[in-house]
Design a protein around this motif. Sequence first.
Motif, PDB file in Angstrom:
ATOM      1  N   PHE A   1      46.753  45.565  31.216  1.00 41.28           N
ATOM      2  CA  PHE A   1      46.220  44.144  31.291  1.00 41.28           C
ATOM      3  C   PHE A   1      46.966  43.436  32.055  1.00 41.28           C
ATOM      4  CE2 PHE A   1      44.253  46.087  27.434  1.00 41.28           C
ATOM      5  CZ  PHE A   1      43.096  45.109  27.249  1.00 41.28           C
ATOM      6  N   GLY A   2      46.141  42.424  32.437  1.00 41.56           N
ATOM      7  CA  GLY A   2      46.857  41.322  33.232  1.00 41.56           C
ATOM      8  C   GLY A   2      46.116  40.116  33.366  1.00 41.56           C
ATOM      9  N   GLU A   3      46.745  38.907  33.939  1.00 42.18           N
ATOM     10  CA  GLU A   3      46.105  37.783  34.202  1.00 42.18           C
ATOM     11  C   GLU A   3      46.656  36.954  35.197  1.00 42.18           C
ATOM     12  OE1 GLU A   3      46.726  34.834  31.023  1.00 42.18           O
ATOM     13  OE2 GLU A   3      47.119  36.624  29.907  1.00 42.18           O
ATOM     14  N   SER A   4      45.847  36.797  36.265  1.00 42.55           N
ATOM     15  CA  SER A   4      46.303  35.802  37.462  1.00 42.55           C
ATOM     16  C   SER A   4      45.275  35.506  38.267  1.00 42.55           C
ATOM     17  CB  SER A   4      47.671  36.763  38.236  1.00 42.55           C
ATOM     18  OG  SER A   4      48.258  35.912  39.044  1.00 42.55           O
ATOM     19  N   ASP A   5      45.480  34.871  39.546  1.00 36.40           N
ATOM     20  CA  ASP A   5      44.411  34.700  40.538  1.00 36.40           C
ATOM     21  C   ASP A   5      44.290  35.740  41.509  1.00 36.40           C
ATOM     22  OD1 ASP A   5      44.371  32.343  39.028  1.00 36.40           O
ATOM     23  OD2 ASP A   5      45.405  31.170  40.420  1.00 36.40           O
ATOM     24  N   PHE A   6      43.628  36.951  41.152  1.00 42.30           N
ATOM     25  CA  PHE A   6      43.170  38.046  41.979  1.00 42.30           C
ATOM     26  C   PHE A   6      42.119  37.778  42.457  1.00 42.30           C
ATOM     27  CE2 PHE A   6      46.597  40.018  39.145  1.00 42.30           C
ATOM     28  CZ  PHE A   6      47.668  39.766  40.101  1.00 42.30           C
ATOM     29  N   GLU A   7      41.758  38.124  43.789  1.00 47.06           N
ATOM     30  CA  GLU A   7      40.615  38.239  44.124  1.00 47.06           C
ATOM     31  C   GLU A   7      39.574  39.207  43.715  1.00 47.06           C
ATOM     32  OE1 GLU A   7      37.965  37.301  48.414  1.00 47.06           O
ATOM     33  OE2 GLU A   7      40.137  38.030  48.606  1.00 47.06           O
TER      34      GLU A   7
ATOM     35  N   THR B   1      31.955  36.555  45.329  1.00 46.82           N
ATOM     36  CA  THR B   1      33.400  36.825  45.259  1.00 46.82           C
ATOM     37  C   THR B   1      34.090  35.707  44.380  1.00 46.82           C
ATOM     38  OG1 THR B   1      33.472  38.139  47.323  1.00 46.82           O
ATOM     39  CG2 THR B   1      35.413  37.224  46.424  1.00 46.82           C
ATOM     40  N   SER B   2      35.120  35.726  43.580  1.00 48.25           N
ATOM     41  CA  SER B   2      35.732  34.828  42.843  1.00 48.25           C
ATOM     42  C   SER B   2      37.091  35.005  42.446  1.00 48.25           C
ATOM     43  CB  SER B   2      34.868  34.577  41.709  1.00 48.25           C
ATOM     44  OG  SER B   2      35.037  35.914  40.785  1.00 48.25           O
TER      45      SER B   2
ATOM     46  N   MET C   1      31.966  44.344  34.378  1.00 49.73           N
ATOM     47  CA  MET C   1      32.851  45.007  35.322  1.00 49.73           C
ATOM     48  C   MET C   1      32.563  44.356  36.769  1.00 49.73           C
ATOM     49  SD  MET C   1      32.985  49.259  35.706  1.00 49.73           S
ATOM     50  CE  MET C   1      31.487  49.480  36.374  1.00 49.73           C
ATOM     51  N   ASP C   2      33.871  44.105  37.203  1.00 50.97           N
ATOM     52  CA  ASP C   2      33.889  43.842  38.552  1.00 50.97           C
ATOM     53  C   ASP C   2      34.974  44.536  39.540  1.00 50.97           C
ATOM     54  OD1 ASP C   2      32.352  41.313  38.291  1.00 50.97           O
ATOM     55  OD2 ASP C   2      34.002  40.305  37.264  1.00 50.97           O
ATOM     56  N   TYR C   3      35.024  44.471  40.423  1.00 48.49           N
ATOM     57  CA  TYR C   3      36.092  45.099  41.223  1.00 48.49           C
ATOM     58  C   TYR C   3      37.129  44.348  42.171  1.00 48.49           C
ATOM     59  CZ  TYR C   3      32.887  49.074  40.431  1.00 48.49           C
ATOM     60  OH  TYR C   3      32.141  49.784  39.722  1.00 48.49           O
ATOM     61  N   LEU C   4      38.466  44.891  42.073  1.00 46.98           N
ATOM     62  CA  LEU C   4      39.322  44.087  42.795  1.00 46.98           C
ATOM     63  C   LEU C   4      39.205  44.375  44.196  1.00 46.98           C
ATOM     64  CD1 LEU C   4      42.313  42.731  42.243  1.00 46.98           C
ATOM     65  CD2 LEU C   4      43.307  45.063  42.576  1.00 46.98           C
ATOM     66  N   VAL C   5      39.375  42.887  45.026  1.00 48.90           N
ATOM     67  CA  VAL C   5      39.288  43.018  46.462  1.00 48.90           C
ATOM     68  C   VAL C   5      40.721  43.667  47.150  1.00 48.90           C
ATOM     69  CG1 VAL C   5      39.036  41.701  48.424  1.00 48.90           C
ATOM     70  CG2 VAL C   5      37.549  41.507  46.396  1.00 48.90           C
ATOM     71  N   LEU C   6      40.837  44.567  47.936  1.00 46.82           N
ATOM     72  CA  LEU C   6      41.786  45.076  48.779  1.00 46.82           C
ATOM     73  C   LEU C   6      41.666  45.043  50.140  1.00 46.82           C
ATOM     74  CD1 LEU C   6      42.376  48.172  46.520  1.00 46.82           C
ATOM     75  CD2 LEU C   6      43.785  46.103  46.237  1.00 46.82           C
ATOM     76  N   GLN C   7      42.877  44.715  50.809  1.00 43.17           N
ATOM     77  CA  GLN C   7      43.062  44.941  52.217  1.00 43.17           C
ATOM     78  C   GLN C   7      43.116  46.326  52.887  1.00 43.17           C
ATOM     79  OE1 GLN C   7      46.020  41.765  53.219  1.00 43.17           O
ATOM     80  NE2 GLN C   7      44.627  40.373  52.422  1.00 43.17           N
ATOM     81  N   ASP C   8      43.193  47.137  52.020  1.00 41.70           N
ATOM     82  CA  ASP C   8      43.378  48.518  52.578  1.00 41.70           C
ATOM     83  C   ASP C   8      42.627  49.385  51.637  1.00 41.70           C
ATOM     84  OD1 ASP C   8      44.604  50.977  53.472  1.00 41.70           O
ATOM     85  OD2 ASP C   8      46.688  50.077  53.333  1.00 41.70           O
ATOM     86  N   SER C   9      42.381  50.547  51.988  1.00 46.04           N
ATOM     87  CA  SER C   9      41.591  51.607  51.283  1.00 46.04           C
ATOM     88  C   SER C   9      42.501  52.511  50.512  1.00 46.04           C
ATOM     89  CB  SER C   9      40.636  52.413  52.084  1.00 46.04           C
ATOM     90  OG  SER C   9      41.768  53.095  53.021  1.00 46.04           O
ATOM     91  N   LEU C  10      41.946  53.095  49.219  1.00 51.10           N
ATOM     92  CA  LEU C  10      42.796  53.616  48.385  1.00 51.10           C
ATOM     93  C   LEU C  10      42.042  55.029  48.338  1.00 51.10           C
ATOM     94  CD1 LEU C  10      42.618  51.319  45.360  1.00 51.10           C
ATOM     95  CD2 LEU C  10      44.466  51.652  46.962  1.00 51.10           C
ATOM     96  N   ASP C  11      42.850  56.110  48.029  1.00 53.86           N
ATOM     97  CA  ASP C  11      42.390  57.438  48.157  1.00 53.86           C
ATOM     98  C   ASP C  11      42.875  58.062  46.599  1.00 53.86           C
ATOM     99  OD1 ASP C  11      41.476  60.091  48.469  1.00 53.86           O
ATOM    100  OD2 ASP C  11      42.564  60.379  50.325  1.00 53.86           O
ATOM    101  N   ALA C  12      42.097  58.149  45.592  1.00 53.30           N
ATOM    102  CA  ALA C  12      42.597  58.254  44.166  1.00 53.30           C
ATOM    103  C   ALA C  12      43.440  57.749  43.543  1.00 53.30           C
ATOM    104  CB  ALA C  12      42.818  60.237  44.201  1.00 53.30           C
TER     105      ALA C  12
END
Length: 292
Positions: free
Chosen positions: A84-90, A97-98, A123-134
């Motif tokens: 759990f968390g709370e902050s201003d993440f895109e 986008t918000s 359900m939304d998704y976290l915006v990343l500047q990199d790709s994840l692998d698992a």
Amino acid sequence: MRTLIYIIVAATTIISCTDKAAVPQDWQFEKVIELDGINPIGIAMDGNDIFLSDGDHNRVVKVDEDGSVLFEMEGFERPMHIDFGESDFEITDKVTTSLLKERALFIPEYGRDSIAVMRDNKMDYLVLQDSLDAPAAISVFEDEIAIADFYPNRVLYYDGKEWISIGTEGKELGQLYYPTDVQITENYIYIADAYNHRAQVFDKTGKAIAIIGADQKINAATGIYVTDNEVLLTDFENGRVLIFDMKHQLKQIIETNIDKPTDIFVQDGLMYITNYRKGQLIKYILKDITHE
């Protein structure tokens, strides 16, 4: 004479408080909580509410103290170590986008290479500047995020301004081999370095500080939890939890009723351990050690 009496009383009070604070404590088994049809991988708590990721059934469930399911969220692909968390993440719902400004549950999807964000039953998704692998785990601390990226043998860390990559494949200090869990604290980042059979500590510049548990014959360090006083690490194949002090010295090993543990959560003197294979939560309580 009156001054001397005051000094004696004050000194006695200080000694008494010190003695009280020095009473040794350890974790003692409390009970087994059976989970019907749930194979828990990750655990997070929101107040007294217990949330479990059930990767085998692609869902996250909320359960009560008896293990009864209160509600479930479906549609994930192998959810792992949640937080759990709370902050201003895109974030994005793939249409708009918000910025995230309220409390939410962050869910790494190992099978989808993404971080789902649940808030207000959406359900939304976290915006990343990199790709994840698992992605295997996420930790949220104020405006910081850390993601254990399993196959690239690294942790992606956001310090509130920019992302950095921590770790490379290997066995030396600062290298990782399939990290499965991560936790951010005030000053450090703790990583369950699963198949190096240990934990590691990094500062927030990405510099490796220490190795924990390398001499304990751990076989798959899958889950980690850090309190003000302890570092707790699951030893998956050996069916135990190892507890270290903040100088990384072993304090206690607990094994009663633990079988294939994957994660831990500690709150208010209570410890919950996920028994993946048996579909259970194991509850321990922190108690004073008394001597007859």
